[in-house]
Design an enzyme around this catalytic site. Structure first.
Site, PDB file in Angstrom:
ATOM      1  CE  LYS A 277      48.045  45.316  33.598  1.00 54.94           C
ATOM      2  NZ  LYS A 277      48.530  45.561  34.952  1.00 54.94           N
ATOM      3  NE  ARG A 351      48.059  38.181  42.556  1.00 55.86           N
ATOM      4  CZ  ARG A 351      48.270  39.250  43.315  1.00 55.86           C
ATOM      5  NH1 ARG A 351      47.804  39.301  44.537  1.00 55.86           N
ATOM      6  NH2 ARG A 351      48.958  40.282  42.855  1.00 55.86           N
TER       7      ARG A 351
HETATM    8  N1  BES Z   1      51.344  41.819  34.821  1.00 52.98           N
HETATM    9  C1  BES Z   1      51.042  42.626  35.930  1.00 52.98           C
HETATM   10  C2  BES Z   1      52.260  43.038  36.741  1.00 52.98           C
HETATM   11  C3  BES Z   1      53.274  43.915  36.056  1.00 52.98           C
HETATM   12  C4  BES Z   1      53.299  45.271  36.318  1.00 52.98           C
HETATM   13  C5  BES Z   1      54.234  43.389  35.232  1.00 52.98           C
HETATM   14  C6  BES Z   1      54.245  46.062  35.727  1.00 52.98           C
HETATM   15  C7  BES Z   1      55.188  44.180  34.622  1.00 52.98           C
HETATM   16  C8  BES Z   1      55.200  45.518  34.882  1.00 52.98           C
HETATM   17  C9  BES Z   1      50.096  41.876  36.883  1.00 52.98           C
HETATM   18  O1  BES Z   1      49.234  40.976  36.288  1.00 52.98           O
HETATM   19  C10 BES Z   1      49.243  42.900  37.558  1.00 52.98           C
HETATM   20  O2  BES Z   1      48.521  43.564  36.882  1.00 52.98           O
HETATM   21  N2  BES Z   1      49.369  43.006  38.868  1.00 52.98           N
HETATM   22  C11 BES Z   1      48.640  43.955  39.625  1.00 52.98           C
HETATM   23  C12 BES Z   1      48.179  43.294  40.893  1.00 52.98           C
HETATM   24  C13 BES Z   1      47.213  44.110  41.669  1.00 52.98           C
HETATM   25  C14 BES Z   1      45.891  44.183  40.966  1.00 52.98           C
HETATM   26  C15 BES Z   1      47.060  43.478  43.034  1.00 52.98           C
HETATM   27  C16 BES Z   1      49.561  45.129  39.927  1.00 52.98           C
HETATM   28  O3  BES Z   1      50.737  44.913  40.200  1.00 52.98           O
HETATM   29  O4  BES Z   1      49.103  46.261  39.850  1.00 52.98           O
HETATM   30 ZN    ZN Z   2      47.392  41.907  35.649  1.00 54.73          ZN
END
Ligand code: BES
Ligand code: ZN
Ligand code: ZN
Length: 493
Positions: A277, A351
């Site tokens: 990230k 997921r």
């Molecule tokens: N933990 C994150 C989602 C999240 C985002 C939680 C903001 C709280 C605040 C999750 O694991 C994630 O990173 N999801 C990705 C999925 C994507 C790679 C398809 C996302 O939402 O960017």
């Molecule tokens: Zn994630």
């Protein structure tokens, strides 16, 4: 914090702060406000009629040494529009009263419970709100700390009330309120403290206090069982993954009664893994275990309250880091359920964990599934920080969740789950891939989960964006919110 109920006139109650909720547009001539005006020798009426104090929801007006009250201070708390007043709002008003008390360094608070709700409910939500308001997140400050905790709250009623009803409401409110605050503490803990092992320890520590039955599956168990998605997520970290299983002993149930499983995402830190990230707000990913915390806290409360349906909790917990052994984009793993998954993004790790946990819950006999997870940024894009997303195949529970918000104060909005969305997660090389395209990300994530619940009735709660409140509220400190705990408890009590 001691919480008690008293059925008496508020005028002769000695305390540091008396909180009096006032509705917007409440007629000054109403018997209640007239009495209050008299008790303050006209001050309450004046601040209201001059417009100096507008009783909008959660605004507060502090009046010192009210003339004819035994209370040292009086705070008028805006309760919003009277027709919109609900148990959810009463809970928040109680929280606001306690936070005003903290600011003014008051140790004893009395709250007049207006709104005419019956005692078990009004005392319960007021107790919950008071505990919520009294919580602070500054646990790691070593300087300038000053305990401003409120020590005593007296709940006052204008209605005739059976003491036993009030007592039971307060007992339940304390259990729920402490459970929510427990989830907040877990959410606020930094990831170097709250590792998957520590989360498991926290679960084990509940055994003695609540009678919850706790079982922990270790990495070796996962290898033996073929929980390869759990293993894939944790591979980049030195912290071993844990699968926490929570049961309530001696649940009376008919043979044909459904067994619910609450499944909570317990990622104690989500760096994204190899699909790392950006740095902005990455620190918030210490709360990526908020779903797991909600399940743990709700199960501990349900063990004490006694759930009306048999229920178990499952928390797959791991730390998502890049590393020499980390899972890479393009890797393929075979899930516990047997389906193969092409991992496109290691950041869609929630997921993956849930895939194995949901399938395992079914092996353990669960016939209804509810998962809670900070799953997608896309859900936050869709709904902001006001509503959590909900999807699923059990329309009855979805409906109960929608209606429950007036009581729990936790709002859920249903997103669609049509099979048309399924094609976005089709893989060329495996049974499924773990991300879709840019669009409808909250839904494609849910479609992915659906592959692993098969035909078991299921509800998915995406609480991303609800886990941390950066601004704070008049009734709540900044930081982790404990979102979801009240809803899960409400479904089973
Ligand atoms: N933990 C994150 C989602 C999240 C985002 C939680 C903001 C709280 C605040 C999750 O694991 C994630 O990173 N999801 C990705 C999925 C994507 C790679 C398809 C996302 O939402 O960017
Ligand atoms: Zn994630
Ligand atoms: Zn995550």
């Amino acid at each position: 914090m001691r919480i008690e109920f008293q059925a008496r006139n508020y005028t002769d109650l000695a305390c540091d702060l008396l909180a009096y909720p006032v509705f917007e547009n409440e007629a000054r001539e109403s018997p209640s406000l007239k009495a209050l005006d008299k008790a303050t020798r006209g001050v309450a009426g004046t601040v209201l009629s001059t417009g100096e104090f507008k009783p909008e929801l959660h605004r507060a007006c502090l009046i010192h040494r009210p003339a004819r009250l035994k209370a040292r201070r009086l705070v008028l708390v805006g309760a919003g529009k009277e027709p919109e007043f609900s148990l959810g709002r009463l809970r928040e008003v109680a929280g606001t009263a306690v936070r005003v008390a903290r600011q003014s360094r008051c140790k004893s608070v009395a709250l007049l419970m207006r709104g005419g709700f019956p005692a078990p409910e009004s005392t319960q939500v007021s107790a919950e709100g008071a505990l919520y308001g009294n919580y602070e997140s500054e646990i790691y400050k070593t300087r300038d700390i000053e305990t401003r905790d409120v020590e005593e709250v007296v709940l006052l009623s204008e209605r005739r009330t059976r003491r036993s009803d009030a007592g039971e409401g307060i007992r339940r409110g304390a259990i729920v309120g402490n459970a929510v605050n427990f989830a907040r503490t877990l959410g606020n803990e930094p990831a170097n403290v709250l590792t998957p092992s520590q989360l498991a320890e926290q679960a084990l520590s509940l055994v003695a206090r609540t009678g919850l039955e706790v079982q922990i599956l270790e990495r070796a168990d996962m290898e033996r069982l073929g929980m390869n998605t759990m293993l894939a997520v944790s591979r980049g970290s030195d912290q071993p993954p844990k699968l926490i299983i929570l049961r309530i002993p001696e649940q009376k149930s008919r043979k044909d009664a459904p067994l619910f499983a609450l499944v909570g995402k317990g990622v104690t830190f989500d760096s994204g893994g190899i699909s790392i990230k950006p740095m902005e707000k990455m620190e918030d990913m210490k709360a990526d275990m908020a779903g797991g915390a909600a399940v743990l806290a709700a199960m501990s409360a349900l063990a004490e309250l006694g759930p009306k349906h048999p229920v178990m909790g499952i928390i797959p917990s791991a730390e998502n880091l890049p590393g020499g052994k980390a899972t890479k984009p393009g890797d393929i793993v075979k899930s516990y359920a047997g389906k193969t998954i092409e991992i496109i993004s290691t950041d869609a790790e929630g997921r993956l964990l849930l895939a194995d946990a949901l399938a395992y819950a079914r092996t353990l006999g669960a016939t209804r599934l509810i998962d809670v997870a900070t799953l997608t940024g896309a859900c936050v894009v869709a709904l902001g920080h006001i509503y959590a997303g909900m999807m699923g195949t059990d329309q009855e529970i979805l409906e109960r969740l929608r209606c429950g918000s007036r009581i729990t104060g936790e709002r859920f909005w249903q997103l669609p789950l049509d099979d048309d969305y399924r094609k976005d997660i089709r893989s060329e090389i495996a049974d499924i891939k773990n991300v879709g395209n840019r669009w409808g990300g909250a839904i494609t994530a849910a479609k992915f989960l659906q592959e692993f619940v098969e035909n078991t009735p299921w509800v998915h709660l995406d609480i991303a964006g609800m886990d941390i409140d950066h601004d704070g509220r008049p009734y709540a400190a900044k930081g982790a919110t404990g979102f979801g705990v009240r809803t899960l408890i409400h479904l089973f009590t």
